[in-house]
Scaffold this motif. Structure first.
Motif, PDB file in Angstrom:
ATOM      1  N   UNK A 231       0.856  -1.277   0.020  1.00 10.36           N
ATOM      2  CA  UNK A 231      -0.042   0.014   0.060  1.00 10.36           C
ATOM      3  C   UNK A 231       0.877   1.213  -0.181  1.00 10.36           C
ATOM      4  N   UNK A 232       2.076   0.927  -0.381  1.00 11.38           N
ATOM      5  CA  UNK A 232       2.849   2.234  -0.876  1.00 11.38           C
ATOM      6  C   UNK A 232       3.101   2.408  -2.266  1.00 11.38           C
ATOM      7  N   UNK A 233       2.798   3.449  -2.749  1.00  8.08           N
ATOM      8  CA  UNK A 233       3.429   3.823  -4.395  1.00  8.08           C
ATOM      9  C   UNK A 233       4.295   4.836  -4.185  1.00  8.08           C
ATOM     10  N   UNK A 234       5.362   4.608  -4.898  1.00  8.31           N
ATOM     11  CA  UNK A 234       6.559   5.774  -5.192  1.00  8.31           C
ATOM     12  C   UNK A 234       6.603   6.263  -6.633  1.00  8.31           C
ATOM     13  N   UNK A 235       6.827   7.594  -6.912  1.00  7.45           N
ATOM     14  CA  UNK A 235       7.101   7.867  -8.267  1.00  7.45           C
ATOM     15  C   UNK A 235       8.690   8.363  -8.313  1.00  7.45           C
ATOM     16  N   UNK A 236       9.136   8.366  -7.174  1.00  5.52           N
ATOM     17  CA  UNK A 236      10.355   9.084  -6.514  1.00  5.52           C
ATOM     18  C   UNK A 236      11.544   8.181  -6.538  1.00  5.52           C
ATOM     19  N   UNK A 237      11.341   6.939  -6.207  1.00  5.19           N
ATOM     20  CA  UNK A 237      12.409   5.992  -5.713  1.00  5.19           C
ATOM     21  C   UNK A 237      11.993   4.656  -5.795  1.00  5.19           C
ATOM     22  N   UNK A 238      11.638   4.366  -7.272  1.00  7.55           N
ATOM     23  CA  UNK A 238      11.310   3.213  -7.631  1.00  7.55           C
ATOM     24  C   UNK A 238      12.428   2.229  -7.734  1.00  7.55           C
ATOM     25  N   UNK A 239      12.008   0.851  -7.194  1.00  6.34           N
ATOM     26  CA  UNK A 239      13.291  -0.002  -6.834  1.00  6.34           C
ATOM     27  C   UNK A 239      13.618  -0.060  -5.436  1.00  6.34           C
ATOM     28  N   UNK A 240      13.601   0.932  -4.796  1.00  8.71           N
ATOM     29  CA  UNK A 240      13.746   1.145  -3.326  1.00  8.71           C
ATOM     30  C   UNK A 240      13.132   0.161  -2.587  1.00  8.71           C
ATOM     31  N   UNK A 241      13.550  -0.502  -1.603  1.00 10.33           N
ATOM     32  CA  UNK A 241      13.148  -1.881  -0.990  1.00 10.33           C
ATOM     33  C   UNK A 241      12.047  -2.366  -1.359  1.00 10.33           C
ATOM     34  N   UNK A 242      12.248  -2.907  -2.861  1.00  9.81           N
ATOM     35  CA  UNK A 242      11.288  -3.427  -3.753  1.00  9.81           C
ATOM     36  C   UNK A 242      10.976  -4.935  -2.826  1.00  9.81           C
ATOM     37  N   UNK A 243      11.704  -5.395  -2.131  1.00 16.44           N
ATOM     38  CA  UNK A 243      11.469  -6.723  -1.436  1.00 16.44           C
ATOM     39  C   UNK A 243      10.207  -6.431  -0.393  1.00 16.44           C
ATOM     40  N   UNK A 244       9.767  -5.196  -0.374  1.00 18.29           N
ATOM     41  CA  UNK A 244       8.656  -4.678   0.537  1.00 18.29           C
ATOM     42  C   UNK A 244       7.473  -5.039  -0.405  1.00 18.29           C
ATOM     43  N   UNK A 245       7.360  -4.933  -1.428  1.00 20.35           N
ATOM     44  CA  UNK A 245       6.270  -5.050  -2.424  1.00 20.35           C
ATOM     45  C   UNK A 245       5.664  -3.595  -2.839  1.00 20.35           C
ATOM     46  N   UNK A 246       6.562  -2.763  -2.709  1.00 20.05           N
ATOM     47  CA  UNK A 246       6.309  -1.481  -3.025  1.00 20.05           C
ATOM     48  C   UNK A 246       5.915  -1.042  -4.567  1.00 20.05           C
ATOM     49  N   UNK A 247       4.959  -0.345  -4.996  1.00 20.59           N
ATOM     50  CA  UNK A 247       4.596  -0.179  -6.340  1.00 20.59           C
ATOM     51  C   UNK A 247       5.262   0.884  -6.895  1.00 20.59           C
ATOM     52  N   UNK A 248       5.405   0.996  -8.166  1.00 22.69           N
ATOM     53  CA  UNK A 248       5.970   2.338  -8.758  1.00 22.69           C
ATOM     54  C   UNK A 248       5.093   2.816  -9.788  1.00 22.69           C
ATOM     55  N   UNK A 249       3.681   2.737  -9.556  1.00 25.63           N
ATOM     56  CA  UNK A 249       2.901   3.325 -10.290  1.00 25.63           C
ATOM     57  C   UNK A 249       2.892   4.678 -10.980  1.00 25.63           C
ATOM     58  N   UNK A 250       3.027   5.040 -12.072  1.00 26.74           N
ATOM     59  CA  UNK A 250       3.291   6.592 -12.424  1.00 26.74           C
ATOM     60  C   UNK A 250       2.233   6.835 -13.569  1.00 26.74           C
ATOM     61  N   UNK A 251       2.392   7.968 -14.145  1.00 27.82           N
ATOM     62  CA  UNK A 251       1.633   8.655 -15.320  1.00 27.82           C
ATOM     63  C   UNK A 251       1.655   7.591 -16.692  1.00 27.82           C
ATOM     64  N   UNK A 252       2.411   6.671 -16.809  1.00 28.81           N
ATOM     65  CA  UNK A 252       2.204   5.858 -17.857  1.00 28.81           C
ATOM     66  C   UNK A 252       0.949   5.080 -17.629  1.00 28.81           C
TER      67      UNK A 252
END
Length: 305
Positions: A231-252
């Motif tokens: 339930x964390x989404x980042x557009x500024x640090x994609x790939x950071x702590x990816x093992x936690x399941x953090x998403x990188x959903x952006x404008x695309x």
């Protein structure tokens, strides 16, 4: 002759310059836009520096610059329907927007709502799509308390308001100068810096989601507050702590029609897009220096008309 911002090699802001050339002509299925305003985005600086961002967008010098624009169509190519000369439009065209004229496929522009100013419309494409997609990726409800970082910035200020419209409680990080502004929007402001997690705990007992527009510190804080990685989404640090399941959903990932829908909300006064500053295109380097300095309220733009 038409002016356009360009660079002949990758590097720092000093490689950006204002050049002139013949105005481009619209081909079949295209329109030519006389640009009024062009918005600046942090990704522009990453592309200008070369490396991964330039490779991602397949940019090689010499190149034009910028993406977001708003203006008036002054010529339509063969086969174009739905637009005519004199129509006010906005949108995005990678590495071409900071110019007196640009040529773009007619199906890639949006009609500017009459009550939406050219300056706001010209700053909307990247930030608007990113804010819309990132907020919708978390499926927020009134049961959520969401942390939004850089909540007064170009993406953050839109994301915070869209989260509020979903019914969520929004806590936003921002510099102290922007706290009263955020309170006026309905956002609970918290200052950046050391002790962030403690300050966040003071204003809300529990967080269920986070929208990161700033970088790793926001992700670390959200995880420390018990927000699940999914339930964390980042557009500024994609790939950071990816093992936690953090998403990188952006404008695309923005759905078709998202940008037009957001433009209507801004035009109707239901969402605000503050403009931090407008620079003449001749001072484009200064505009980017201001953007890079941070602590902005909304968007930085350049004026071409």
């Amino acid at each position: 002759m038409a002016r356009y911002v360009r660079f002949d090699r990758f590097g720092s802001l000093e490689v950006l310059r204002l050049d002139t050339a013949e105005a481009p002509q619209a081909g079949p299925g295209q329109v030519r836009v006389r640009v009024h305003t062009a918005g600046l985005n942090p990704v522009d600086l990453k592309i200008l520096a070369g490396g991964p961002a330039a490779a991602r967008y397949n940019v090689t010098p010499p190149s034009g610059n910028g993406n977001d624009f708003a203006g008036v169509i002054d010529h339509v190519g063969l086969g174009v329907t739905g637009f005519s000369a004199g129509d006010a439009v906005f949108g995005g065209l990678r590495m071409a927007a900071q110019a007196d004229y640009l040529v773009i496929d007619a199906d890639q522009v949006h009609a500017k709502p009459p009550k939406l100013g050219f300056v706001e419309a010209g700053a909307l494409d990247i930030a608007g799509r990113a804010a819309w997609a990132s907020v919708h990726s978390l499926h927020l409800t009134p049961a959520d308390t969401v942390l939004v970082s850089a909540a007064a910035g170009g993406v953050g200020v839109l994301a915070a308001q869209l989260a509020l419209r979903a019914g969520a409680t929004v806590v936003g990080t921002a510099s102290a100068a922007n706290h009263d502004f955020l309170i006026g929007l309905g956002v609970v402001p918290v200052a950046y810096g050391d002790g962030l997690v403690d300050r966040l705990r003071e204003v809300a007992p529990r967080y269920t989601a986070a929208l990161d527009n700033n970088g790793p510190a926001t992700i670390d804080a959200a995880l420390a507050l018990g927000v699940p990685g999914r339930r964390i989404n980042t557009i500024a640090a994609r790939g950071y702590r990816a093992e936690e399941g953090i998403a990188g959903v952006g404008g695309q990932s923005a759905e078709p029609g998202a940008l037009a829908a957001l433009a209507d909300l801004i035009a109707g006064g239901e969402v605000q897009l503050p403009i931090d500053s407008v620079y003449p295109v001749e001072r484009v380097q200064d505009a980017y220096r201001h953007l890079a300095a941070g602590h902005l309220r909304g968007k930085v733009t350049v004026a071409l008309e």
